[in-house]
Write a protein that holds these residues in place. Structure first.
Motif, PDB file in Angstrom:
ATOM      1  N   GLU A  29      -6.999   4.769   3.654  1.00  0.00           N
ATOM      2  CA  GLU A  29      -8.597   4.545   3.057  1.00  0.00           C
ATOM      3  C   GLU A  29      -9.300   5.355   3.247  1.00  0.00           C
ATOM      4  O   GLU A  29     -10.218   5.456   3.393  1.00  0.00           O
ATOM      5  CB  GLU A  29      -8.109   2.954   3.995  1.00  0.00           C
ATOM      6  CG  GLU A  29      -7.696   2.427   2.849  1.00  0.00           C
ATOM      7  CD  GLU A  29      -7.361   1.092   3.362  1.00  0.00           C
ATOM      8  OE1 GLU A  29      -8.684   0.432   3.931  1.00  0.00           O
ATOM      9  OE2 GLU A  29      -6.386   0.368   3.588  1.00  0.00           O
TER      10      GLU A  29
ATOM     11  N   GLY B 236     -10.140   1.012   0.359  1.00  0.00           N
ATOM     12  CA  GLY B 236      -9.385   0.476  -0.593  1.00  0.00           C
ATOM     13  C   GLY B 236     -10.455   1.130  -1.595  1.00  0.00           C
ATOM     14  O   GLY B 236      -9.076   2.036  -2.567  1.00  0.00           O
TER      15      GLY B 236
ATOM     16  N   GLY C 165       0.854  -1.142   0.088  1.00  0.00           N
ATOM     17  CA  GLY C 165      -0.464   0.549   0.437  1.00  0.00           C
ATOM     18  C   GLY C 165       1.363   1.996   0.492  1.00  0.00           C
ATOM     19  O   GLY C 165       0.536   2.280   0.181  1.00  0.00           O
TER      20      GLY C 165
END
Lengths: 345, 367
Positions: free
Chosen positions: B349, B36, A270
């Motif tokens: 997120e 996400g 990520g």
């Protein structure tokens, strides 16, 4: 249903790791705590080095400390990094690096053979870059008070051309050239520090940049500005340059090379490769009509063979970086806020 | 890059966007549940491809954002003990508790380790037999199986110095809460693909039937999201409210049997406190009786949290789709990623952080 956010303000009263990550937190630390006490014409330039007129010479002076863990990582080690890092800061002013100092801060218990390997590596890196390590200092701290070995190097170099290479010289219409793929160093360190194993190996891009820069100048390219990409990555370097030049930069995401192994590791964790650290890459701002000449010069050096034009300086009056993604939509790039933390899922 | 580039191609995106525009006859409001998905929507600027009539509302599916203040305070109390090593995902370290965050505890000498896999906490426990290792186990159904596996292995290996601080959330009860709220503006849902990879999607049927909303199980790449929106809009235009599966390359109707069995063995369903939203019945997981020995909340005597709700941040309203990040007076001003007032500004997120990072913003630039 309660829609208040139970969020009090927290105060930062102590140094945290994020203060050293080259992002917003560090910028504020320098602005609020460091620079007010030492303000002068050089600290206000926002450059990685200071250019000093001494006699008839233009001398460039810089310093850098190296606290990398682990000391040896795929693609390099702390000794190589300590020489190349300072050499690269000098090169970004277009200077020929000449002399370096070397201060060692050793932790009690560090194996002598480790130190020996690091010194051999520093000597090799000095030979490669044509600099000499001419002075230094050695201190030992108690066990637990250092991470094995910290190194500080300071360096001086000489400017042998009449160009002024600085953020203030960035002009609308300039092409932005990136010297290769981004994100390798940060991902290699993270993989090696955390014991992450990826299918495709990750190696640092740690490399000396003085020869491609001097070759660029020798080819007659009227370089406006150079910046090596370190902590905070490409994004942070571009945002800093947009702010210190007051210009708007437009960058095409698809033009920025990222290897598949770095891209894959970033996707998994990520992270954004635009914010991952590099140790052997730089951006050059050159007049658009000289972009082809610059690319041709860079292509001759193996270290910068992957150079590409990634964007340009627009006529816009906002000091910002616009990123055009591969889908054709646009967003603004920002600095790294603090420490780069992998996301949860 | 293989398996990614195929889902990020401009021509396919434009084709789907054109189809969405073609079939849209009136305004529709669709919530993407997972953070996400929010991240991908703002990062790739997907709203720019949609007709003005389609409004995307960002849901509560960010585990960092919804973990309660009390739980963060408990993690801080545990991490401050000299005999403890707290293992956590990186995101959690920056979320403010009542007085400070975990990064500050670390700066003050607390031993906090950032994990990339929960299993790594077991290695830390084996290497430090004289210390108590606490895994801050947060997340949705997606991360729960990995935590279940970790605690099962801990018992198999007889690790007595290991425990979990569990803050697990279940998505369907949150969707139900949003549907049941009189203020809800949401007309259709994109359900979180990764959650459904574990749980499947049959249990959404009663929700879709009762509240008459279409629910489309959707992936995370730009093409997935636009296809999910197209499927949802098609249902809305036709007046349907079915469960559909856009993310069929990863999601089976029953989910992952092995993972579900492990969840049932290790966890039981409990009420859960959602930060900014409040208590939602049966929306959390806690360790089952068989694994209660591994519950950090039982192992350590923790002071009652003296949390004070200070209004100002509108995270609850944002996570229920009632307001947008830019509606908050502090957005980009007092509240920024390096100095978050609310959790949605912390995680990549979180809706606020995603907006801050990726959306053109005139006010934020002036500070």
């Amino acid at each position: 249903m309660n829609t208040d956010c139970p969020m009090p303000v927290t105060q930062d009263e102590a140094i945290r790791l994020g203060h050293g990550s080259g992002g917003v937190m560090m910028q504020h630390l320098l602005r609020d705590v460091v620079f007010p006490h030492i303000a002068n014409q050089w600290t206000s330039q926002g450059h990685d080095s200071a250019t000093l007129a001494i006699g008839n010479s233009k001398v460039v002076f810089t310093t850098d400390s190296f606290v990398v863990s682990p000391l040896f990582f795929p693609g390099g080690d702390i000794g190589e990094l300590a020489v190349y890092g300072t050499v690269n800061d000098l090169a970004m002013s277009g200077a020929r690096p000449l002399y370096l100092s070397c201060s060692l801060i050793l932790e009690e218990g560090l194996s002598l053979s480790v130190l020996e390997r690091v010194m051999q590596s520093m000597a090799r890196a000095a030979a490669v870059t044509g600099v000499q390590l001419v002075t230094g200092d050695t201190k030992v701290v108690e066990r637990g008070k250092g991470d094995g070995l910290f190194i500080n190097t300071s360096g001086i170099g000489l400017i042998e051309h009449s160009l002024e290479i600085a953020p203030q010289r960035i002009d609308s219409g300039d092409s932005i050239i990136l010297s290769g793929d981004v994100g390798r160093h940060g991902m290699a360190i993270m993989a090696s520090r955390e014991g992450l194993e990826f299918e495709m190996p990750l190696a640092s891009d740690c490399a000396p940049l003085q020869s491609p820069v001097l070759e660029l100048l020798a080819a007659g390219v009227e370089v406006h500005c150079l910046r090596d990409l370190t902590r905070g990555g490409l994004a942070t370097a571009l945002v800093e340059l947009a702010e210190s030049s007051g210009r708007e930069l437009a960058v095409q995401e698809a033009a920025v090379p990222v290897t598949e192994s770095v891209q894959g590791a970033c996707e998994l964790l990520g992270l954004d490769p635009f914010y991952v650290a590099n140790e052997g890459r730089f951006v050059a701002f050159v007049p658009r009509e000289q972009a082809a000449l610059a690319l041709a010069a860079l292509a001759k050096n193996p270290l910068t063979r992957g150079s590409a034009v990634i964007g340009n300086v627009t006529e816009g009056t906002h000091a910002q970086v616009i990123l055009q993604n591969s889908l054709g939509s646009e967003r603004l790039l920002d600095r790294l806020p603090g420490e780069m933390l992998p996301r949860i899922c | 890059m293989k398996y990614l580039d195929e889902y990020r191609q401009r021509a396919s995106i434009e084709q789907l966007a054109a189809e969405i525009t073609r079939i849209t006859s009136k305004p529709w409001r669709i919530m993407e549940v997972c953070g996400g998905q929010t991240h991908a929507i703002v990062k790739f600027g997907l709203q720019q491809f949609l007709p003005d009539d389609i409004e995307l509302i960002h849901g509560p599916g960010c585990p960092v954002c919804v973990t309660s203040l009390e739980m963060i305070d408990r993690a801080i109390a545990i991490a401050s003990r000299p005999d403890v090593i707290l293992c956590s995902f990186g995101d959690m370290l920056r979320v403010p508790g009542t007085e400070r965050d975990l990064l500050s505890v670390k700066a003050a000498g607390g031993d906090i380790r950032t994990l990339y896999s929960p299993l790594h906490a077991l290695t830390v426990a084996e290497q430090n037999p004289d210390r108590q290792i606490v895994l801050f186990a947060i997340g949705f159904e997606t991360t729960a199986p990995a935590h279940a596996l970790t605690v099962r292995l801990a018992r198999e290996r007889g690790l007595e110095n290991f425990s979990l601080l569990v803050s697990h959330f279940l998505v369907p009860p949150a969707i139900e809460t949003i549907c049941a709220s009189g203020a809800s503006r949401v007309q259709g849902f994109l359900a979180a693909g990764h959650v459904c990879t574990i749980t499947g999607y049959k249990h959404y049927q009663p929700l879709a039937d009762h509240y008459r909303v279409p629910i489309v199980v959707t992936g995370f790449e730009p093409l997935d999201i636009l296809e999910g929106i197209l499927m949802c809009v098609r249902q809305l235009e036709q007046g349907c409210h079915r469960i559909e599966n856009q993310y069929s390359r990863a999601v089976a109707p029953d989910g992952n049997h092995t993972a579900r069995a492990m969840l049932e063995e290790v966890f039981t369903i409990s009420d859960q406190q959602w930060r900014g939203v409040g208590q939602i019945a049966n929306s959390g997981l806690e360790l089952s009786a068989a694994y209660a020995d591994f519950d950090a909340q039982k192992r350590f005597s923790l002071p009652a949290s003296a949390h004070q709700d200070t209004s100002g941040c509108i995270s609850g309203a944002i996570m229920q789709g009632l307001q947008k990040p830019a509606d908050c007076p502090h957005f980009g001003d007092r509240c920024r990623p390096e100095h978050p007032l609310g959790a949605p500004m912390v995680s990549s997120e979180g809706a606020c952080a995603a907006y801050f990072r990726y959306c053109a913003r005139s006010t934020a630039n002036e500070h």
